[in-house]
Design an enzyme around this catalytic site. Structure first.
Site, PDB file in Angstrom:
ATOM      1  N   ALA A 191       0.793  -1.226   0.000  1.00 26.76           N
ATOM      2  CA  ALA A 191       0.000   0.000   0.000  1.00 26.76           C
ATOM      3  C   ALA A 191       0.828   1.280   0.000  1.00 26.76           C
ATOM      4  O   ALA A 191       0.478   2.257  -0.640  1.00 26.76           O
ATOM      5  CB  ALA A 191      -0.937  -0.016   1.204  1.00 26.76           C
ATOM      6  N   ARG A 192       1.935   1.263   0.724  1.00 25.20           N
ATOM      7  CA  ARG A 192       2.665   2.517   0.924  1.00 25.20           C
ATOM      8  C   ARG A 192       3.525   2.913  -0.270  1.00 25.20           C
ATOM      9  O   ARG A 192       4.096   3.995  -0.293  1.00 25.20           O
ATOM     10  CB  ARG A 192       3.551   2.381   2.154  1.00 25.20           C
ATOM     11  N   GLU A 193       3.615   2.046  -1.261  1.00 25.29           N
ATOM     12  CA  GLU A 193       4.534   2.298  -2.376  1.00 25.29           C
ATOM     13  C   GLU A 193       3.845   3.171  -3.422  1.00 25.29           C
ATOM     14  O   GLU A 193       3.616   2.783  -4.564  1.00 25.29           O
ATOM     15  CB  GLU A 193       5.031   0.951  -2.915  1.00 25.29           C
ATOM     16  N   ASN A 200       1.986 -10.139  -0.824  1.00 24.92           N
ATOM     17  CA  ASN A 200       3.084 -10.653  -1.652  1.00 24.92           C
ATOM     18  C   ASN A 200       3.826 -11.803  -0.981  1.00 24.92           C
ATOM     19  O   ASN A 200       4.927 -12.163  -1.383  1.00 24.92           O
ATOM     20  CB  ASN A 200       4.046  -9.517  -2.004  1.00 24.92           C
ATOM     21  N   ARG A 201       3.221 -12.390   0.055  1.00 18.27           N
ATOM     22  CA  ARG A 201       3.702 -13.644   0.647  1.00 18.27           C
ATOM     23  C   ARG A 201       2.554 -14.650   0.730  1.00 18.27           C
ATOM     24  O   ARG A 201       2.682 -15.685   1.345  1.00 18.27           O
ATOM     25  CB  ARG A 201       4.255 -13.413   2.065  1.00 18.27           C
ATOM     26  N   HIS A 218       6.872  -2.351  -7.593  1.00 17.29           N
ATOM     27  CA  HIS A 218       7.062  -1.976  -6.183  1.00 17.29           C
ATOM     28  C   HIS A 218       8.012  -0.783  -6.098  1.00 17.29           C
ATOM     29  O   HIS A 218       8.646  -0.393  -7.058  1.00 17.29           O
ATOM     30  CB  HIS A 218       7.694  -3.137  -5.400  1.00 17.29           C
ATOM     31  N   PHE A 251      10.970   0.630  -2.820  1.00 17.22           N
ATOM     32  CA  PHE A 251      11.916   1.287  -3.702  1.00 17.22           C
ATOM     33  C   PHE A 251      13.267   0.574  -3.597  1.00 17.22           C
ATOM     34  O   PHE A 251      13.443  -0.314  -2.759  1.00 17.22           O
ATOM     35  CB  PHE A 251      12.105   2.761  -3.282  1.00 17.22           C
ATOM     36  N   GLU A 273      11.618  -2.743  -8.442  1.00 19.19           N
ATOM     37  CA  GLU A 273      11.700  -1.841  -7.292  1.00 19.19           C
ATOM     38  C   GLU A 273      12.129  -0.492  -7.854  1.00 19.19           C
ATOM     39  O   GLU A 273      13.288  -0.306  -8.223  1.00 19.19           O
ATOM     40  CB  GLU A 273      12.727  -2.332  -6.260  1.00 19.19           C
TER      41      GLU A 273
HETATM   42 ZN   LIG Z   1       6.791  -3.807  -2.154  1.00 21.62          ZN
END
Ligand SMILES: [Zn+2]
Ligand SMILES: *[C@@H]1O[C@H](CO)[C@@H](O)[C@H](O)[C@H]1NC(C)=O
Ligand SMILES: *[C@@H]1O[C@H](CO)[C@@H](O)[C@H](O)[C@H]1NC(C)=O
Length: 436
Positions: A183-185, A255-256, A307, A309, A383
């Site tokens: 979410a934070r990306e 993502n896991r 994703h 970073f 990334e």
């Molecule tokens: Zn990520």
């Protein structure tokens, strides 16, 4: 009434980002694998939030709470790890991000129907949703909007299918791209929106739309994303509850949560940032991605999970085992990275390309591994760079409106390189050729 109302409003405003008052971001360098391990242990001890993992030649960024900063620094020093404090109070940076984005939003003209989005803004879930609807209505010949499912909290998860042949020409490869599973990306969202713009509204390279069908899912984790706009800017997981009494901790790292060596290299601790959930596909958001891949598996030639970073292009498997086509994966990864590096901001590092476990850390149950495992030949995690922020250099997840368009533009160069390789080497086409 009035006074109470104003007071409430003011306290809401001032309470924003309060949980990050005094938290610091450290940049830590490592010289070798032993130091990587040490750093991970120290980070675990102070319950740090690892924003980007340190690898030799590539420092990591780590968020540490106010109470544990001294302990963290002491441990770094006694382990002989070099560090600098990049931000000593991350709340001030969060306030600055709000301000910069608000200024950009108020300056830019309001977007007009289907003319694309302003490229210096971070759009909310609702804005993106409305935009996707408008786009599908305005370009019915090439755009189909699909609701793949609903998030844990019930928000529609929508993706676009972009095709000049309504997904019926089975000699075309499919490229599937997704952002905001974490979410934070935030900066990953304008990257997929930029791609949509170049494929639908402002098409300058016809071969990309003529030869390839595209699936683009801009907000893979709607609940988490909405949460980052209000309660907690650095939220990563989804917002699934019911994992703990009183929901002391919530959320699964989507993502896991895929069924590819699920749980072997992730966490069964609910409070962990890499909590894998109660079972593979326990989360509705994961199911949506799985089902897209299943439905189009015979044609998806390239999968990109965007994703941030760290300036990396990563491929599977997260366990460190290379897929049979590892060499091609690396080659195409380098092609994409080279295309981005050619136009990136000079002060950002070159992209690193490699296997997830070798470059970063072991991880299981990722979307990228799932796609690779079920037969997508080219499956990657991007990334994106941590773009420069404000006057400083520490950026991490924070977004400076000055670099939003750049993020979209440069990443699109990499995506195009990958898509063209996929087009030229589409396995179906090769199968057909081989039969002749
Ligand atoms: Zn990520
Ligand atoms: C444009 O956006 C601003 C800020 O969000 C808003 O106050 C204004 O009403 C909008 N104007 C139009 C014509 O929609
Ligand atoms: C999953 O784990 C098993 C057992 O450790 C291993 O043999 C297999 O290669 C792994 N698969 C992947 C994709 O890493």
């Amino acid at each position: 009434m009035w006074v109470a109302g104003i007071f409430l409003l003011a306290s809401v405003v001032f309470a924003k980002h309060e949980i990050y008052e005094g938290h610091a971001v450290y940049q830590v360098s490592v010289k070798d694998v032993a130091q990587v391990k040490q750093l991970n242990e120290i980070s675990g001890e102070v319950n740090a939030d690892i924003w980007s993992h340190a690898v030799p030649g590539h420092p990591g960024q780590i968020l540490v709470s106010r109470e544990l900063k001294d302990l963290f620094e002491e441990a770094l020093r006694s382990a002989g790890l070099d560090y600098t404090i990049e931000v000593d109070n991350v709340k001030t940076l969060l306030d600055l991000e709000d301000q910069l984005l608000a200024e950009a939003a108020s300056k830019s003209p309001n977007r007009t129907r289907s003319s694309g989005l302003d490229l210096d803004r971070i759009y909310t879930y609702e804005e993106v949703d409305a935009y996707l609807e408008e786009l599908a209505a305005a370009y019915p010949d090439v755009v189909t909007l699909v609701q793949g499912g609903r998030s844990f909290e019930g928000r529609p998860i929508k993706y676009l299918k972009i095709s000049t042949t309504n997904f019926e020409d089975r000699t075309k490869p499919v490229v599937f791209m997704e952002s905001l599973i974490h979410a934070r990306e935030w900066v990953t969202l304008p990257v997929t929106l930029y791609a949509i713009e170049k494929l639908v509204i402002d098409v300058q390279e016809q071969d990309l739309v003529q030869d390839i069908d595209w699936i683009i899912l801009p907000i893979a984790n709607p609940d988490g994303y909405v949460f980052t706009h209000g309660a907690n800017r650095f939220w990563r997981k989804n917002r699934a509850t019911g994992y703990m009494i009183n929901d002391i901790c919530v959320g699964v790292d989507l993502n896991r949560n895929f069924d590819i060596n699920w749980s072997s290299h992730s966490s069964n601790i609910v409070c962990s940032e890499i909590f894998h959930g109660r079972a593979p596909y326990s989360e509705p958001e994961t199911i949506v991605i799985r089902d897209i891949i299943r439905e189009h598996i015979d044609r998806i030639e390239l999968f990109l999970d965007i994703h941030s970073f760290g300036s990396m292009i990563l491929y599977g498997f997260g366990t460190g085992i290379l897929p049979p086509n590892g060499l091609i994966l690396h080659l195409v990864g380098v092609q994409m990275a080279t295309a981005i590096d050619a136009v990136k901001m000079s002060w950002n590092p070159n992209y690193i390309v490699g296997n997830v476990a070798m470059v970063l850390y072991e991880a299981s149950g990722s979307a990228q591994d799932y796609a690779q495992g079920v037969g997508v030949p080219l499956s990657y995690t991007y990334e994106l760079p941590g773009h420069r922020f404000g006057s400083g250099t520490a950026a991490g997840f924070l977004v400076d409106p000055n670099f939003i368009e750049q993020a979209g533009f440069e990443t699109w160069e990499g995506i195009k390189a990958g898509a063209r390789f996929a087009r030229n080497n589409f396995r179906r086409k090769n199968d057909l050729d081989a039969q002749l």
